[in-house]
Design a protein around this motif. Structure first.
Motif, PDB file in Angstrom:
ATOM      1  N   VAL A   1       0.802  -1.223   0.000  1.00 41.49           N
ATOM      2  CA  VAL A   1       0.000   0.000   0.000  1.00 41.49           C
ATOM      3  C   VAL A   1       0.837   1.275   0.000  1.00 41.49           C
ATOM      4  CG1 VAL A   1      -1.570   1.384   1.423  1.00 41.49           C
ATOM      5  CG2 VAL A   1      -2.136  -0.988   0.876  1.00 41.49           C
ATOM      6  N   PRO A   2       1.805   1.448   0.936  1.00 40.50           N
ATOM      7  CA  PRO A   2       2.554   2.703   0.943  1.00 40.50           C
ATOM      8  C   PRO A   2       3.729   2.737  -0.032  1.00 40.50           C
ATOM      9  CG  PRO A   2       3.261   1.370   2.778  1.00 40.50           C
ATOM     10  CD  PRO A   2       2.166   0.590   2.074  1.00 40.50           C
ATOM     11  N   VAL A   3       3.921   1.665  -0.777  1.00 40.22           N
ATOM     12  CA  VAL A   3       5.015   1.620  -1.749  1.00 40.22           C
ATOM     13  C   VAL A   3       4.497   2.194  -3.068  1.00 40.22           C
ATOM     14  CG1 VAL A   3       6.644   0.164  -2.995  1.00 40.22           C
ATOM     15  CG2 VAL A   3       6.027  -0.395  -0.633  1.00 40.22           C
ATOM     16  N   ILE A   4       4.922   3.426  -3.368  1.00 38.33           N
ATOM     17  CA  ILE A   4       4.449   4.078  -4.583  1.00 38.33           C
ATOM     18  C   ILE A   4       4.899   3.263  -5.800  1.00 38.33           C
ATOM     19  CG2 ILE A   4       4.530   6.193  -5.950  1.00 38.33           C
ATOM     20  CD1 ILE A   4       3.075   6.403  -3.217  1.00 38.33           C
ATOM     21  N   GLY A   5       3.919   2.943  -6.644  1.00 42.33           N
ATOM     22  CA  GLY A   5       4.192   2.111  -7.811  1.00 42.33           C
ATOM     23  C   GLY A   5       3.795   0.664  -7.626  1.00 42.33           C
ATOM     24  N   ALA A   6       3.584   0.261  -6.386  1.00 37.73           N
ATOM     25  CA  ALA A   6       3.144  -1.112  -6.113  1.00 37.73           C
ATOM     26  C   ALA A   6       1.644  -1.135  -5.815  1.00 37.73           C
ATOM     27  CB  ALA A   6       3.937  -1.700  -4.953  1.00 37.73           C
ATOM     28  N   GLY A   7       1.247  -0.509  -4.704  1.00 36.20           N
ATOM     29  CA  GLY A   7      -0.167  -0.507  -4.340  1.00 36.20           C
ATOM     30  C   GLY A   7      -0.901   0.761  -4.707  1.00 36.20           C
ATOM     31  N   THR A   8      -0.165   1.815  -5.036  1.00 35.46           N
ATOM     32  CA  THR A   8      -0.762   3.122  -5.315  1.00 35.46           C
ATOM     33  C   THR A   8       0.054   3.829  -6.389  1.00 35.46           C
ATOM     34  OG1 THR A   8      -1.341   3.272  -2.943  1.00 35.46           O
ATOM     35  CG2 THR A   8      -1.532   5.288  -4.255  1.00 35.46           C
ATOM     36  N   TYR A   9      -0.640   4.404  -7.383  1.00 35.15           N
ATOM     37  CA  TYR A   9       0.063   5.174  -8.408  1.00 35.15           C
ATOM     38  C   TYR A   9      -0.947   5.987  -9.201  1.00 35.15           C
ATOM     39  CZ  TYR A   9       3.804   6.406 -11.629  1.00 35.15           C
ATOM     40  OH  TYR A   9       4.754   7.096 -12.345  1.00 35.15           O
ATOM     41  N   ALA A  10      -0.505   7.180  -9.658  1.00 32.41           N
ATOM     42  CA  ALA A  10      -1.342   8.009 -10.525  1.00 32.41           C
ATOM     43  C   ALA A  10      -0.450   8.840 -11.431  1.00 32.41           C
ATOM     44  CB  ALA A  10      -2.247   8.921  -9.699  1.00 32.41           C
ATOM     45  N   SER A  11      -0.826   8.930 -12.693  1.00 27.58           N
ATOM     46  CA  SER A  11      -0.053   9.716 -13.662  1.00 27.58           C
ATOM     47  C   SER A  11      -0.971  10.176 -14.786  1.00 27.58           C
ATOM     48  CB  SER A  11       1.089   8.885 -14.242  1.00 27.58           C
ATOM     49  OG  SER A  11       1.676   9.537 -15.348  1.00 27.58           O
ATOM     50  N   ASN A  12      -1.229  11.467 -14.849  1.00 23.61           N
ATOM     51  CA  ASN A  12      -1.985  11.988 -15.975  1.00 23.61           C
ATOM     52  C   ASN A  12      -1.253  11.752 -17.288  1.00 23.61           C
ATOM     53  OD1 ASN A  12      -3.546  13.538 -13.803  1.00 23.61           O
ATOM     54  ND2 ASN A  12      -4.533  14.228 -15.693  1.00 23.61           N
ATOM     55  N   ALA A  13       0.072  11.801 -17.254  1.00 19.65           N
ATOM     56  CA  ALA A  13       0.845  11.589 -18.469  1.00 19.65           C
ATOM     57  C   ALA A  13       0.598  10.211 -19.055  1.00 19.65           C
ATOM     58  CB  ALA A  13       2.334  11.782 -18.180  1.00 19.65           C
TER      59      ALA A  13
ATOM     60  N   GLY B   1      -2.206   8.544 -18.272  1.00 16.41           N
ATOM     61  CA  GLY B   1      -3.655   8.381 -18.369  1.00 16.41           C
ATOM     62  C   GLY B   1      -4.211   7.360 -17.411  1.00 16.41           C
ATOM     63  N   CYS B   2      -3.735   7.351 -16.154  1.00 18.09           N
ATOM     64  CA  CYS B   2      -4.059   6.225 -15.289  1.00 18.09           C
ATOM     65  C   CYS B   2      -3.898   6.578 -13.816  1.00 18.09           C
ATOM     66  CB  CYS B   2      -3.108   5.077 -15.643  1.00 18.09           C
ATOM     67  SG  CYS B   2      -3.293   3.583 -14.695  1.00 18.09           S
ATOM     68  N   ALA B   3      -4.827   6.096 -12.977  1.00 18.64           N
ATOM     69  CA  ALA B   3      -4.680   6.120 -11.520  1.00 18.64           C
ATOM     70  C   ALA B   3      -5.101   4.758 -11.000  1.00 18.64           C
ATOM     71  CB  ALA B   3      -5.533   7.219 -10.891  1.00 18.64           C
ATOM     72  N   VAL B   4      -4.342   4.224 -10.028  1.00 22.20           N
ATOM     73  CA  VAL B   4      -4.546   2.848  -9.573  1.00 22.20           C
ATOM     74  C   VAL B   4      -4.493   2.774  -8.058  1.00 22.20           C
ATOM     75  CG1 VAL B   4      -3.709   0.460  -9.676  1.00 22.20           C
ATOM     76  CG2 VAL B   4      -3.421   1.966 -11.649  1.00 22.20           C
ATOM     77  N   SER B   5      -5.405   1.986  -7.479  1.00 17.40           N
ATOM     78  CA  SER B   5      -5.307   1.560  -6.083  1.00 17.40           C
ATOM     79  C   SER B   5      -5.483   0.044  -6.064  1.00 17.40           C
ATOM     80  CB  SER B   5      -6.371   2.226  -5.216  1.00 17.40           C
ATOM     81  OG  SER B   5      -6.320   1.735  -3.880  1.00 17.40           O
ATOM     82  N   ALA B   6      -4.575  -0.630  -5.387  1.00 16.00           N
ATOM     83  CA  ALA B   6      -4.556  -2.094  -5.398  1.00 16.00           C
ATOM     84  C   ALA B   6      -4.886  -2.664  -4.028  1.00 16.00           C
ATOM     85  CB  ALA B   6      -3.192  -2.600  -5.850  1.00 16.00           C
ATOM     86  N   THR B   7      -5.304  -3.924  -4.023  1.00 12.66           N
ATOM     87  CA  THR B   7      -5.546  -4.667  -2.797  1.00 12.66           C
ATOM     88  C   THR B   7      -5.190  -6.121  -3.055  1.00 12.66           C
ATOM     89  OG1 THR B   7      -7.249  -5.479  -1.267  1.00 12.66           O
ATOM     90  CG2 THR B   7      -7.997  -4.813  -3.456  1.00 12.66           C
ATOM     91  N   GLY B   8      -4.312  -6.668  -2.236  1.00 14.19           N
ATOM     92  CA  GLY B   8      -3.938  -8.054  -2.492  1.00 14.19           C
ATOM     93  C   GLY B   8      -2.789  -8.514  -1.630  1.00 14.19           C
ATOM     94  N   SER B   9      -2.176  -9.599  -2.043  1.00 10.57           N
ATOM     95  CA  SER B   9      -1.035 -10.157  -1.331  1.00 10.57           C
ATOM     96  C   SER B   9       0.162  -9.255  -1.585  1.00 10.57           C
ATOM     97  CB  SER B   9      -0.763 -11.595  -1.795  1.00 10.57           C
ATOM     98  OG  SER B   9      -0.865 -11.708  -3.205  1.00 10.57           O
ATOM     99  N   GLY B  10       0.456  -8.399  -0.613  1.00  7.95           N
ATOM    100  CA  GLY B  10       1.346  -7.275  -0.805  1.00  7.95           C
ATOM    101  C   GLY B  10       2.722  -7.616  -1.330  1.00  7.95           C
ATOM    102  N   GLU B  11       3.308  -8.711  -0.845  1.00  5.85           N
ATOM    103  CA  GLU B  11       4.646  -9.066  -1.289  1.00  5.85           C
ATOM    104  C   GLU B  11       4.690  -9.285  -2.802  1.00  5.85           C
ATOM    105  OE1 GLU B  11       4.876  -9.143   2.928  1.00  5.85           O
ATOM    106  OE2 GLU B  11       3.331  -9.858   1.566  1.00  5.85           O
ATOM    107  N   TYR B  12       3.649  -9.896  -3.345  1.00  9.60           N
ATOM    108  CA  TYR B  12       3.603 -10.135  -4.786  1.00  9.60           C
ATOM    109  C   TYR B  12       3.339  -8.849  -5.555  1.00  9.60           C
ATOM    110  CZ  TYR B  12       3.543 -15.075  -3.593  1.00  9.60           C
ATOM    111  OH  TYR B  12       3.866 -16.319  -3.113  1.00  9.60           O
ATOM    112  N   PHE B  13       2.496  -7.986  -5.008  1.00  7.79           N
ATOM    113  CA  PHE B  13       2.198  -6.732  -5.691  1.00  7.79           C
ATOM    114  C   PHE B  13       3.425  -5.824  -5.708  1.00  7.79           C
ATOM    115  CE2 PHE B  13      -1.881  -8.394  -5.780  1.00  7.79           C
ATOM    116  CZ  PHE B  13      -2.805  -7.540  -6.372  1.00  7.79           C
ATOM    117  N   ILE B  14       4.255  -5.906  -4.682  1.00  8.12           N
ATOM    118  CA  ILE B  14       5.512  -5.159  -4.691  1.00  8.12           C
ATOM    119  C   ILE B  14       6.443  -5.718  -5.760  1.00  8.12           C
ATOM    120  CG2 ILE B  14       7.596  -4.623  -3.382  1.00  8.12           C
ATOM    121  CD1 ILE B  14       5.852  -4.630  -0.845  1.00  8.12           C
ATOM    122  N   ARG B  15       6.582  -7.032  -5.784  1.00  5.10           N
ATOM    123  CA  ARG B  15       7.494  -7.655  -6.745  1.00  5.10           C
ATOM    124  C   ARG B  15       7.074  -7.373  -8.179  1.00  5.10           C
ATOM    125  NH1 ARG B  15       7.134 -13.661  -4.767  1.00  5.10           N
ATOM    126  NH2 ARG B  15       8.132 -14.046  -6.795  1.00  5.10           N
TER     127      ARG B  15
END
Length: 356
Positions: free
Chosen positions: A250-262, A264-278
């Motif tokens: 969650v607090p790892v920018i680019g893993a659980g949370t990210y937003a970029s108008n450039a 064209g995308c904003a994302v919030s994730a929920t899941g098995s954190g170790e895998y989402f980081i990797r």
């Protein structure tokens, strides 16, 4: 991806205009999507009362964020408004209602990101700040840093005037029972019941989460405002019986949370954190949309990729045209969406379709 994940994969396209003219007419002025965690959430696991309670809570969060956006507020304000409500709701594993560590503590993580500037803020290991999402935003807007953790993050939040509470504020009986079961299964010692919490059985039964939901508990929101700005925010209580100061995606920018108008995308994730980081899930989705993929195709591909290395969970994604998408490889994800062009809708189970 194994057969279970393939069977559970749910992809909901929430905007499918037929022509360019229709696209221009249907493009919303603002849009919001939220989630309250993904996992093994099946109809037989929730009573009718619990099902209704979750849907009502999701609706309240959507209403809070939508009110901000309809009034011309920013995507960041809308994301924070929606997430704050879920942090205060004991049904969700974030803020009040967070799971316990093996030591019997609630340790809270959160992150926010502004899509237009790509500024971001994150906190981890909070124990007294009522709204971790507000602390993450304060890090972004009132410090030169991106992430603060533990005692330092708490001191910073208090110094910025954010509401502080006794740790007992975050206690719920169901999460404590989940900790007891987990530690017994591991043959590990049980911590003492926290001081100042309600007596066993005193909390309202309706606010007890399913006893064996095996949910990846997180709440999050993604938004597009009238000025075309994207934002994302995520908040979590982490993993039941976690040890050694574990921090998830969650607090790892680019893993659980990210937003970029450039991109064209904003994302919030929920899941098995170790895998989402990797898998750098949130950033990869935006990389895909930046390369021309639709938000749904990007979400689809990324969840398939994280599943291929053993990860489970889901994502919500918002595009700069107000198109939003949900993807998961679990039987359910608490979720909802609303825009200026369509009424609010909420869902829990993977087979529910949120298209209007």
């Amino acid at each position: 991806m194994n057969a279970i994940r393939l069977a559970c994969l749910s992809l909901c396209v929430l905007a499918a205009p037929a022509t360019a003219q229709d696209t221009a007419q249907a493009r919303p002025a603002w849009a919001l999507a939220i989630h309250g965690g993904a996992g093994v959430i099946e109809r037989q696991d929730l009573s009718p009362e619990q099902d209704a309670a979750y849907r009502a809570s999701l609706q309240r969060a959507l209403d809070a964020g939508a009110a901000v956006l309809e009034a011309g507020g920013s995507a960041l304000d809308a994301v924070e408004a929606a997430v704050r409500l879920m942090e205060d709701d004991p049904l969700f594993n974030a803020g009040r209602g967070a799971v316990f560590t093996a030591a019997g503590r609630n340790e809270l993580d959160a992150a926010v990101m502004d899509g237009r500037t790509r500024n971001a803020g994150a906190v981890a290991g909070l124990t007294r700040t009522r709204h971790p999402i507000a602390a993450a935003r304060a890090v972004m807007e009132q410090s030169p840093h991106v992430m603060l953790i533990g005692e330092g993050a708490e001191t910073f939040a208090a110094a910025r005037g954010l509401e502080q509470v006794d740790p007992a504020f975050f206690f719920t009986e169901s999460r404590w029972r989940a900790l007891e079961r987990t530690l017994r299964d591991r043959s590990e010692p049980l911590p003492e019941r926290p001081a100042g919490v309600p007596a066993p059985g005193a909390m309202a039964a309706l606010h007890q989460a399913p006893l064996d939901e095996r949910k990846f508990g997180t709440v999050g929101a993604v938004a597009l405002d009238r000025s075309g700005r994207l934002a994302a925010g995520t908040s979590t209580g982490g993993m039941t019986a976690k040890r050694w100061g574990r921090v998830g995606d969650v607090p790892v920018i680019g893993a659980g949370t990210y937003a970029s108008n450039a991109d064209g995308c904003a994302v919030s994730a929920t899941g098995s954190g170790e895998y989402f980081i990797r898998a750098t899930v949130a950033r990869d989705i935006c990389h895909r949309t930046g390369g021309g993929a639709s938000v749904q195709a990007a979400a689809d591909s990324e969840i398939a990729d994280v599943g291929s290395i053993g990860g489970d969970g889901g994502v919500i994604v918002m595009g700069t045209d107000g198109t939003f998408a949900f993807a998961m490889n679990t039987p359910g994800m608490y979720r909802g969406a609303v825009s200026s062009a369509r009424p609010a809708a909420v869902a829990i189970y993977a087979d529910e379709d949120l298209r209007p």
